[in-house]
Design an enzyme around this catalytic site. Structure first.
Site, PDB file in Angstrom:
ATOM      1  N   ASP A  99       0.815  -1.214   0.000  1.00 32.47           N
ATOM      2  CA  ASP A  99       0.000   0.000   0.000  1.00 32.47           C
ATOM      3  C   ASP A  99       0.854   1.272   0.000  1.00 32.47           C
ATOM      4  O   ASP A  99       2.072   1.224   0.209  1.00 32.47           O
ATOM      5  CB  ASP A  99      -0.963   0.005   1.209  1.00 32.47           C
ATOM      6  CG  ASP A  99      -0.294  -0.435   2.509  1.00 32.47           C
ATOM      7  OD1 ASP A  99       0.947  -0.379   2.605  1.00 32.47           O
ATOM      8  OD2 ASP A  99      -1.008  -0.844   3.434  1.00 32.47           O
ATOM      9  N   ASN A 113      -7.323  -3.024  14.357  1.00 30.47           N
ATOM     10  CA  ASN A 113      -8.715  -3.263  13.982  1.00 30.47           C
ATOM     11  C   ASN A 113      -8.871  -4.438  13.008  1.00 30.47           C
ATOM     12  O   ASN A 113      -9.928  -4.636  12.436  1.00 30.47           O
ATOM     13  CB  ASN A 113      -9.328  -1.985  13.381  1.00 30.47           C
ATOM     14  CG  ASN A 113      -8.642  -1.572  12.078  1.00 30.47           C
ATOM     15  OD1 ASN A 113      -7.754  -2.258  11.581  1.00 30.47           O
ATOM     16  ND2 ASN A 113      -9.059  -0.451  11.512  1.00 30.47           N
ATOM     17  N   HIS A 157      -7.119  -4.898  10.161  1.00 29.47           N
ATOM     18  CA  HIS A 157      -6.846  -4.654   8.745  1.00 29.47           C
ATOM     19  C   HIS A 157      -5.561  -5.349   8.281  1.00 29.47           C
ATOM     20  O   HIS A 157      -4.643  -5.577   9.067  1.00 29.47           O
ATOM     21  CB  HIS A 157      -6.864  -3.155   8.393  1.00 29.47           C
ATOM     22  CG  HIS A 157      -5.693  -2.340   8.836  1.00 29.47           C
ATOM     23  ND1 HIS A 157      -5.820  -1.041   9.256  1.00 29.47           N
ATOM     24  CD2 HIS A 157      -4.359  -2.598   8.904  1.00 29.47           C
ATOM     25  CE1 HIS A 157      -4.635  -0.554   9.551  1.00 29.47           C
ATOM     26  NE2 HIS A 157      -3.729  -1.482   9.351  1.00 29.47           N
ATOM     27  N   GLU A 164      -9.572  -1.994   5.431  1.00 31.15           N
ATOM     28  CA  GLU A 164     -10.184  -1.677   6.717  1.00 31.15           C
ATOM     29  C   GLU A 164     -11.423  -2.549   6.944  1.00 31.15           C
ATOM     30  O   GLU A 164     -11.959  -3.135   5.999  1.00 31.15           O
ATOM     31  CB  GLU A 164     -10.593  -0.194   6.716  1.00 31.15           C
ATOM     32  CG  GLU A 164      -9.410   0.777   6.560  1.00 31.15           C
ATOM     33  CD  GLU A 164      -8.625   0.974   7.848  1.00 31.15           C
ATOM     34  OE1 GLU A 164      -8.423   0.008   8.594  1.00 31.15           O
ATOM     35  OE2 GLU A 164      -8.191   2.118   8.093  1.00 31.15           O
TER      36      GLU A 164
HETATM   37  C1  GLP Z   1      -0.290   0.104   8.590  1.00 31.89           C
HETATM   38  C2  GLP Z   1      -0.025  -0.693   7.317  1.00 31.89           C
HETATM   39  C3  GLP Z   1      -0.265  -2.169   7.535  1.00 31.89           C
HETATM   40  C4  GLP Z   1       0.413  -2.608   8.825  1.00 31.89           C
HETATM   41  C5  GLP Z   1      -0.213  -1.910   9.983  1.00 31.89           C
HETATM   42  C6  GLP Z   1       0.368  -2.314  11.341  1.00 31.89           C
HETATM   43  O1  GLP Z   1      -1.557   0.627   8.719  1.00 31.89           O
HETATM   44  N1  GLP Z   1      -0.805  -0.273   6.201  1.00 31.89           N
HETATM   45  O2  GLP Z   1       0.234  -2.892   6.407  1.00 31.89           O
HETATM   46  O3  GLP Z   1       0.272  -4.004   8.968  1.00 31.89           O
HETATM   47  O4  GLP Z   1      -0.018  -0.527   9.810  1.00 31.89           O
HETATM   48  O5  GLP Z   1       1.469  -1.529  11.671  1.00 31.89           O
HETATM   49  P1  GLP Z   1       2.386  -1.695  12.927  1.00 31.89           P
HETATM   50  O6  GLP Z   1       3.284  -2.838  12.613  1.00 31.89           O
HETATM   51  O7  GLP Z   1       3.113  -0.402  13.052  1.00 31.89           O
HETATM   52  O8  GLP Z   1       1.503  -1.986  14.079  1.00 31.89           O
END
Ligand code: GLP
Length: 260
Positions: A67, A136, A138, A143
């Site tokens: 993304d 959440n 995702h 989402e």
């Molecule tokens: C972001 C990314 C996800 C990732 C998530 C968790 O929103 N788009 O791909 O898995 O955060 O991030 P973290 O590892 O900082 O908790």
């Protein structure tokens, strides 16, 4: 779903690095699906270390990130382009021409999403998709309530995701509202998925993903439909699971089972 529970985050990351290294060694021209977020930083560091110490080479690999935020140019310090450059690409021998992220600054993000999906297909699909998970539930920026049949497209971020990611921006208002993300079905089309979650803040999302009903309310639960999905957890992220004894029995200390 293969659930590997490691004592702590460091051990979880080491186990994930081993799986990535094994994939790239077995197939030097593997197509890797890459993820961003705090969880992935130590993984990229571990892979860079293997590159330096053991000669693990990414020279022939191709990569596609999950993304990118809409509205951020690649050189924006909060873009995922910049994150990947700093955290991984510049430390290994991957060919920049074979690294791909969605174009967050495209004039037409919908067309750019469509093109990105086509590029993944043209590369022969993803061999190993790395994934983190949002609090959440995702995956990528799919989402809650995202279509489980979705392909790469524009998604509106939830307020909770924007709040979670606000720490990288100067304020909540500066935190982007939209992103281009590969879809749930794009992720499910990968030949293997490897999701990593560490820390107690992920425990509820992990339990919903692994043991909850398959539901768009927790997009990560769609991985229950994937025949080769591995989830690597530390004990804190595994703390809300019900069948922990079984997972630990099959994969003691996160090792492969006897039939692998
Ligand atoms: C972001 C990314 C996800 C990732 C998530 C968790 O929103 N788009 O791909 O898995 O955060 O991030 P973290 O590892 O900082 O908790």
């Amino acid at each position: 779903m293969k659930v590997l529970i490691l004592p702590d985050a460091q051990a979880a990351i080491a186990r994930a690095a081993e799986i990535v290294a094994r994939t790239v060694t077995a197939k030097p021209d593997a197509v890797l699906g890459l993820a961003t977020g705090g969880t992935m930083l130590p993984l990229y560091e571990a892979l860079a270390q293997r590159h330096n110490d053991d000669g693990l080479s990414f020279a022939q690999t191709t990569s596609f990130n999950l993304d990118e935020y809409i509205g951020l140019a690649p050189d924006h310090p909060c873009s995922y382009h910049h994150y990947m450059q700093e955290a991984f690409f510049r430390h290994v021998d991957i060919d920049p021409l074979r690294t791909h992220l969605p174009k967050g600054d495209a004039a037409d993000p919908r067309a750019a999403s469509h093109d990105y999906e086509a590029l993944i297909e043209a590369a022969g699909g993803i061999d190993l998709q790395l994934l983190g998970i949002g609090q959440n539930g995702h995956i990528g920026f799919n989402e809650p309530t995202a279509s489980l049949g979705s392909r790469t497209r524009v998604k509106t971020l939830t307020e909770s995701t924007r709040r979670a990611n606000q720490r990288y921006f100067s304020s909540f208002d500066e935190t982007p509202r939209y992103a281009i993300t590969t879809g749930v079905a794009t992720i499910l089309s990968s030949r293997k998925c490897l999701l990593i979650a560490t820390g107690e803040s992920k425990a509820e999302a992990v339990a919903n993903m692994v043991e909850g009903p398959v539901s768009a309310a927790c997009p990560a639960s769609a991985l229950q439909f994937h025949a080769r999905a591995t989830v690597i957890l530390d004990e804190a992220a595994a703390s809300a699971l019900k069948f922990t004894d079984y997972y630990e029995n099959v994969h003691p200390e996160g090792r492969d089972s006897v039939f692998e």
